[in-house]
Design an enzyme around this catalytic site. Structure first.
Site, short mmCIF file in Angstrom:
data_model
loop_
_atom_site.label_atom_id
_atom_site.label_comp_id
_atom_site.label_asym_id
_atom_site.label_seq_id
_atom_site.Cartn_x
_atom_site.Cartn_y
_atom_site.Cartn_z
CD GLU A 235 -2.74 1.82 0.25
OE1 GLU A 235 -2.64 2.51 -0.62
OE2 GLU A 235 -3.73 0.35 0.17
CG ASP A 239 -0.89 4.84 -0.98
OD1 ASP A 239 -1.83 4.48 -1.95
OD2 ASP A 239 -1.17 4.96 0.00
CB SER A 434 -5.06 1.28 -2.61
OG SER A 434 -5.43 0.78 -1.47
CG ASP A 472 -20.21 8.46 -18.95
OD1 ASP A 472 -20.20 7.78 -17.64
OD2 ASP A 472 -21.48 8.98 -19.69
CB ILE A 473 -17.03 3.70 -16.92
CG1 ILE A 473 -15.90 4.58 -16.82
CG2 ILE A 473 -17.03 2.04 -16.69
CD1 ILE A 473 -15.17 4.38 -18.16
N GLY A 486 -24.08 8.93 -17.72
CA GLY A 486 -23.74 9.98 -16.59
C GLY A 486 -23.04 9.57 -15.87
CG ASP A 488 -21.82 4.89 -13.15
OD1 ASP A 488 -21.20 4.34 -12.49
OD2 ASP A 488 -21.49 4.13 -14.21
#
Length: 518
Positions: A235, A239, A434, A472-473, A486, A488
Site C-alpha cells: 500500500e 501510493d 488504492s 464516461d464508463i 452519466g 453511476d
C-alpha cells in the site's frame, strides 16, 4: 474455564474480535478529546473559491472555544487525568490517565480482544464513552480507548501474472495528464495506517522511469512509524510511487499513524493543519464500511475532513475493493468511509485496456467471480445527498434515504491491468482503488500548479463541468450497481481527461461564464 460472552462491541467492525475479559494492567493510556468547533462548520462556496480561512487564522474562526477547553480541563483534573497538550486550532485536548481513571471519567468498560487473524491482544471499549451533559455537549468524541483496527488498505495483487500492465506514467498519458506540469510547488500528503516506506526502492523505481526522485518526508503521528517488512508495504509504496511518478515536482509527506480511530483522526487532522509542510492534497487509501464506525468516531473524522476543505486541501479517498458489499457478509449494499464523506473525492475503479497511447476499452472493475475484487460504490446511509449531486439521479439508499452517492470519479484499478511498482526489493503489479486515490492526488497537484491556487473541495466544480471532461464508463457493474451514461455508483463521473478538465477549471477561474455543457 469458558471464554466470557462477548459484550456488544463499541466497533461493529470488530464484532469478529473475540472478547477475552477485562483489561489488565495499570500503564497510563493517552486519549484524544475532540472538541466541538466555534459556530457552524465551514462550508466552501462554489468554485473557484479560496480557502475559507488561512491556517494561522483557523483557530480563531473555526477552532475550539477556550471556554470549552477550560471546562473539559477542569473535568479531567477532577478525575485524576493529566493534560499533555491542547491544540485549540485543531480542537483537540490530549489527556493521560490510568485505565481505572479513564473508565471512571468516561463511563467506559475496557476489555481485552483477539482479532481472528491472530496477533497481539488489543484493548477495546465495550460501549461508547459517556459524559455528563455539561461536558458531552462540548465534545465530539473521545478517541484512544479502543485500539482495534478501524480500516483496511484498498489494494489488490493479481492471482496470476497479468498480460497487460502499466506504469503510472503510461496511465498519465492515457488519461491526458496536462503536459509540462509536474506538481512543482505542491505538497501531497499520504495517510498510512501500517506498512513502511523504503527509500532505496523508491529511488530505484523512479530512476527506472527516468525521473528524478522527489523529496519524501516521513511524519510520525500518535506514535505511528514507518515499519517495512509487512504486507501493507504494498500500500505504502503504491501510493508514494504513483504520486512520485505523476507529480515528481511535488514534495510527498507520508503520515504514519496507528490503525485506530485515534490514529486515523489524528493523521488527517495533523496533515490538514500542518503549517510546516502545508499540503494542498491529501491521499487516503484506507477505510472501512461506513456502518462499522461508531457514531462519535465518524463525526470526529468528518470534522477533520471539513477542516481540510475549509483550509483549501483536496482529499482523495479510495472507495474500496470488495464491490457493493464493501466486504460485509450480509450481501447488502455498503459504502466505505471516509470515501463516503461529502468532503472526500471518492475514487472508484475501472479495468483499462489500451493500445499505444489510446484507451481501447474501459469498463467497471469487477473480478468478483475469481475473488480478485471489484470497485466499491453505492449510497451513503450516514450523509445526505449533497446539492452538487442532486441532478445525478443517485438511487435511494436503505429505507429510502436520499444519501450521498459514491464514488465521484474513477481510474484504472483492476489488478489484472494493474500498476507496475517496486515493493520490498521486488518489481510487482498491484491494483485496487488504492491506486486511484494517489493518481487523482497527483493530477490535482498538477492542476494546483497551473491554477496558482488550491482547488480545495472539487465537487462543485467537477459536477458543474460534467461529462465533457471525463471518460464516461457505461459498461459493467460492481455486483449491484450498474454503469450507465452519466454518473453511476461504480465509477462516478468517470475517469479523467486531464487537460480537458484543467481547461474547464481555468475557464471557471477566469469567470468567463458558465461551465462547459454537460
Amino acid at each position: 474455564m469458558s471464554t466470557p460472552a462477548a459484550p456488544r462491541p463499541h466497533w461493529p467492525l470488530a464484532s469478529e474480535a473475540r472478547y477475552l475479559g477485562p483489561h489488565e494492567g495499570a500503564d497510563p493510556i493517552d486519549v484524544t478529546v475532540v472538541m466541538r468547533r466555534r459556530g457552524d462548520h465551514p462550508a466552501p462556496a462554489a468554485w473557484p473559491h479560496q480557502a475559507a480561512v488561512r491556517r494561522e487564522d483557523f483557530g480563531a474562526q473555526w477552532g475550539a472555544d477556550p471556554a470549552d477547553a477550560e471546562t473539559i480541563r477542569n473535568f479531567a483534573r477532577g478525575h485524576g487525568l493529566t493534560e499533555t497538550s491542547c491544540e485549540l486550532h485543531r480542537r483537540v485536548m490530549h489527556l493521560r490517565g490510568t485505565p481505572q481513571a479513564l473508565e471512571q471519567a468516561f463511563g467506559a468498560q475496557l476489555g481485552r480482544y483477539q482479532m481472528p487473524d491472530g496477533g497481539p491482544e488489543l484493548m477495546g471499549c465495550k460501549l461508547p464513552p459517556s459524559l455528563p451533559s455539561d461536558i458531552s455537549s462540548r465534545v465530539i468524541a473521545v478517541l484512544g480507548l479502543d485500539k482495534r483496527p478501524v480500516a483496511r488498505p484498498h489494494f489488490r495483487r493479481p492471482a496470476a501474472t497479468p498480460a497487460k500492465t502499466y506504469t503510472p506514467v503510461q496511465l498519465g498519458t492515457l488519461y491526458q495528464f496536462p503536459a509540462k506540469l509536474d506538481g512543482t510547488g505542491q505538497n501531497v500528503a499520504v495517510i498510512e495506517l501500517g506498512g513502511g516506506f523504503t527509500r532505496s526502492d523508491f529511488t530505484q523505481y523512479m530512476q527506472s522511469l527516468g525521473i528524478k526522485p522527489p523529496t519524501v518526508n516521513v511524519v510520525s503521528v500518535q506514535g505511528g512509524t514507518s515499519q517495512p517488512g509487512g504486507d501493507a508495504d504494498g500500500e505504502v509504496m503504491l501510493d508514494v510511487e504513483v504520486i512520485g511518478a505523476l507529480a515528481p515536482g511535488a514534495n510527498i509527506d507520508v503520515y504514519f499513524a496507528p490503525n485506530t480511530d485515534q490514529g486515523f483522526y489524528e493523521a488527517i487532522s495533523q496533515a490538514a493543519h500542518d503549517a510546516t509542510h502545508q499540503p494542498s492534497v491529501i491521499s487516503i487509501s484506507w477505510g472501512g464500511p461506513e456502518d462499522s464506525w461508531s457514531a462519535s468516531s465518524l463525526n470526529a473524522m468528518e470534522s477533520a475532513l471539513q477542516d481540510a476543505a475549509a483550509l483549501g486541501v483536496t482529499v482523495t479517498v479510495a472507495c474500496g475493493d470488495s464491490g457493493f458489499t464493501d466486504g460485509e457478509s450480509d450481501d447488502k449494499p455498503h459504502v466505505d468511509f471516509p470515501a463516503s464523506s461529502p468532503y472526500a473525492l471518492a475514487c472508484g475503479g475501472t479495468k483499462l485496456v489500451a493500445s499505444a497511447t489510446a484507451i481501447t476499452s474501459e469498463t467497471v472493475w469487477n473480478e468478483l467471480a475469481t475473488n480478485e475484487g471489484a470497485t466499491g460504490g453505492g449510497v451513503s446511509a450516514s450523509f445526505a445527498l449533497p446539492t452538487w449531486q442532486k441532478s445525478m439521479k443517485v438511487p435511494k439508499g436503505a429505507n429510502g434515504f436520499a444519501g450521498r452517492g459514491s464514488p465521484d470519479v474513477a481510474g484504472n484499478a483492476d489488478p489484472n491491468t494493474g500498476y507496475q511498482v517496486r515493493v520490498d526489493g521486488q518489481n510487482e503489479v498491484i491494483g485496487g482503488t488504492s491506486a486511484v486515490a494517489p493518481l487523482w492526488a497527483a493530477l490535482i497537484a498538477r492542476f494546483n500548479q497551473q491554477l496558482g491556487q488550491n482547488i480545495g473541495d472539487p465537487h462543485e466544480a467537477f459536477y458543474s463541468i460534467g461529462l465533457t471532461a471525463f471518460h464516461d464508463i457505461t459498461q459493467g457493474s460492481n455486483g449491484k450497481f450498474k454503469a450507465a451514461k452519466g454518473w453511476d455508483a461504480c465509477t462516478g463521473l468517470g475517469t479523467p481527461k486531464g487537460q480537458t478538465l484543467l481547461d474547464a477549471l481555468v475557464k471557471l477561474k477566469a469567470g468567463s461564464g458558465k461551465a462547459p455543457a454537460k
